[in-house]
Motif scaffolding. Structure first.
Motif, PDB file in Angstrom:
ATOM      1  N   GLU A 194       1.075   4.675   1.963  1.00 21.16           N
ATOM      2  CA  GLU A 194       0.609   5.047   3.302  1.00 21.16           C
ATOM      3  C   GLU A 194      -0.408   6.180   3.221  1.00 21.16           C
TER       4      GLU A 194
ATOM      5  N   HIS B  60       0.830  -1.214   0.000  1.00 21.35           N
ATOM      6  CA  HIS B  60       0.000   0.000   0.000  1.00 21.35           C
ATOM      7  C   HIS B  60       0.858   1.255   0.000  1.00 21.35           C
TER       8      HIS B  60
ATOM      9  N   ARG C 181       7.070   4.321  14.169  1.00 21.60           N
ATOM     10  CA  ARG C 181       6.841   4.902  12.849  1.00 21.60           C
ATOM     11  C   ARG C 181       6.686   6.412  12.954  1.00 21.60           C
TER      12      ARG C 181
ATOM     13  N   ILE D 122       7.903   7.785   4.991  1.00 24.23           N
ATOM     14  CA  ILE D 122       7.573   7.149   6.257  1.00 24.23           C
ATOM     15  C   ILE D 122       8.832   6.443   6.768  1.00 24.23           C
TER      16      ILE D 122
ATOM     17  N   HIS E 183       4.608  -0.220   0.243  1.00 25.36           N
ATOM     18  CA  HIS E 183       5.239  -1.091   1.237  1.00 25.36           C
ATOM     19  C   HIS E 183       4.198  -2.008   1.843  1.00 25.36           C
TER      20      HIS E 183
HETATM   21 FE   LIG Z   1       2.031   1.203   6.057  1.00 24.79          FE
END
Ligand SMILES: [Fe+2]
Ligand SMILES: O=C(O)CCC(=O)C(=O)O
Length: 369
Positions: free
Chosen positions: A177, A175, A327, A188, A309
């Protein structure tokens, strides 16, 4: 989807797609550079020691300090690699950094999705991550997700095993993000504090620069049409499954070096041609996977415009020693979201209000089925 020993992802039709090891092109910090970065992180943490945990590290003074100290005192080779990645990205749209400093005595992996202890217990990891992100761009978080925390915890949560979000432990589909968000992140970062027990959870990335050659001109043209809708993720809308953003294109920008926004779990098109083009793109993306089992001190940066990712599945034990990543996000220009943030805050306000049928974003962009 499943993963076998030879590091391949097997799709629903039984076809196996190999995963290249991302570690081969990693930037491994020397001991000297790692200690230098630890000193930067400790210095910033000391100057902001009185900052309460409840604010989730949300303050522009802290970001200014991180950037300034990193530019002035941080490892030059790291600052250079980050700056080059910011300007030029790379073919995989992903940069793996290894041997980053983290805290010596880690708390147990949080059970409910968020670390609620004193941030000082993770001061080295937290300030290291913010120092890196402040070179890549402007740190941002989203009030809808994980309470707007500037640094979010990525941990398995009991009962969420099958969810297509980072609390799950099944295969997490590739996907972009927050592809549905008007200020989605450009970068990210995922900093590992603990790997999964069996060390099988491969964080995956795949770059559009590698996949473009696998797509014919007609398919690229369809992917550039605004005929796709993305379902808002459950971390934003809870159990509602009917809130979509769009219609949007998958490919935008340069014809020879386009940006990519796609989600192979949450994206749909009413147009059969659109669906066929997404299937072709998925095969191209699967042909070019890179992956790495993130170990303590590994930090993976994904260019969210150039790569998707995901993550292969793993088994959580819920014993306090489970996989734990942290994250954070950066955008190229925080000022684009001034109207959607409190002064000095880096948290973007909610775009969705639970319990209503209205997304609160001022530009109408969501539809409900
Ligand atoms: Fe993700
Ligand atoms: O668990 C991972 O390795 C990736 C999770 C993910 O996609 C995310 O947190 O955005």
């Amino acid at each position: 989807m499943s993963v076998d020993q030879a590091a391949t992802v097997t799709d629903d039709e039984g076809r196996a797609w190999p995963i290249r090891e991302a570690g081969a092109s990693a930037l491994v910090l020397s001991e000297e550079d790692s200690e230098c970065l630890r000193a930067v992180a400790l210095g910033v943490a000391a100057r902001h020691a009185s900052r309460p945990s409840g604010l989730h590290l949300d303050d522009s003074d802290l970001m200014v300090d991180c950037k300034l100290r990193m530019l002035r005192d941080g490892p030059e080779s790291l600052v250079q690699a980050l700056t080059e990645f910011r300007y030029r990205s790379n073919p995989d749209g992903a940069l793996l950094l290894r041997n980053l400093p983290i805290d010596d005595a880690l708390p147990p992996t949080p059970e409910q999705g968020n670390f609620d202890g004193d941030w000082q217990r993770l001061k080295v990891a937290s300030m290291t991550q913010l120092a890196v992100m402040n070179i890549l761009g402007d740190v941002i978080s989203y009030a809808d997700e994980k309470a707007g925390r500037i640094i979010q915890d990525v941990v398995p949560v009991a009962g969420a095993e099958k969810r297509q979000e980072n609390t799950g432990s099944c295969f997490l589909e590739l996907h972009t993000e927050d592809g549905f968000h008007p200020q989605r992140p450009r970068f990210i970062s995922l900093l590992a504090l603990r790997p999964d027990h069996e060390r099988v959870a491969l964080t995956l990335a795949s770059g559009i620069r590698r996949s473009l050659a696998c797509l014919d001109g007609g398919t690229r043209e369809v992917l550039a049409r605004p005929i796709y809708r993305i379902r808002l993720s459950s971390s934003f809308v809870g159990d509602r499954e009917d809130v979509y953003a769009g219609p949007v294109p998958v490919l935008t920008g340069s014809l020879s070096d386009p940006d990519l926004c796609v989600d192979f779990h949450a994206m749909t098109s009413d147009d059969p041609e659109g669906r066929r083009a997404i299937d072709s793109l998925r095969r191209a993306i699967l042909t070019n996977l890179v992956g790495h089992v993130l170990a303590a001190g590994d930090l993976l940066i994904v260019d969210n415009d150039k790569a998707v990712h995901g993550r292969t599945g793993f088994t959580a034990r819920y014993d306090g020693q489970d996989r734990w990543l942290r994250r954070s996000f950066a955008v190229p220009d925080l000022r684009r979201s001034t109207a959607d943030r409190m002064p000095r805050s880096h948290v973007h306000r909610r775009i969705f209000t639970p319990g209503t049928d209205h997304a609160v974003h001022r530009r109408p962009m969501f539809s409900y089925e």
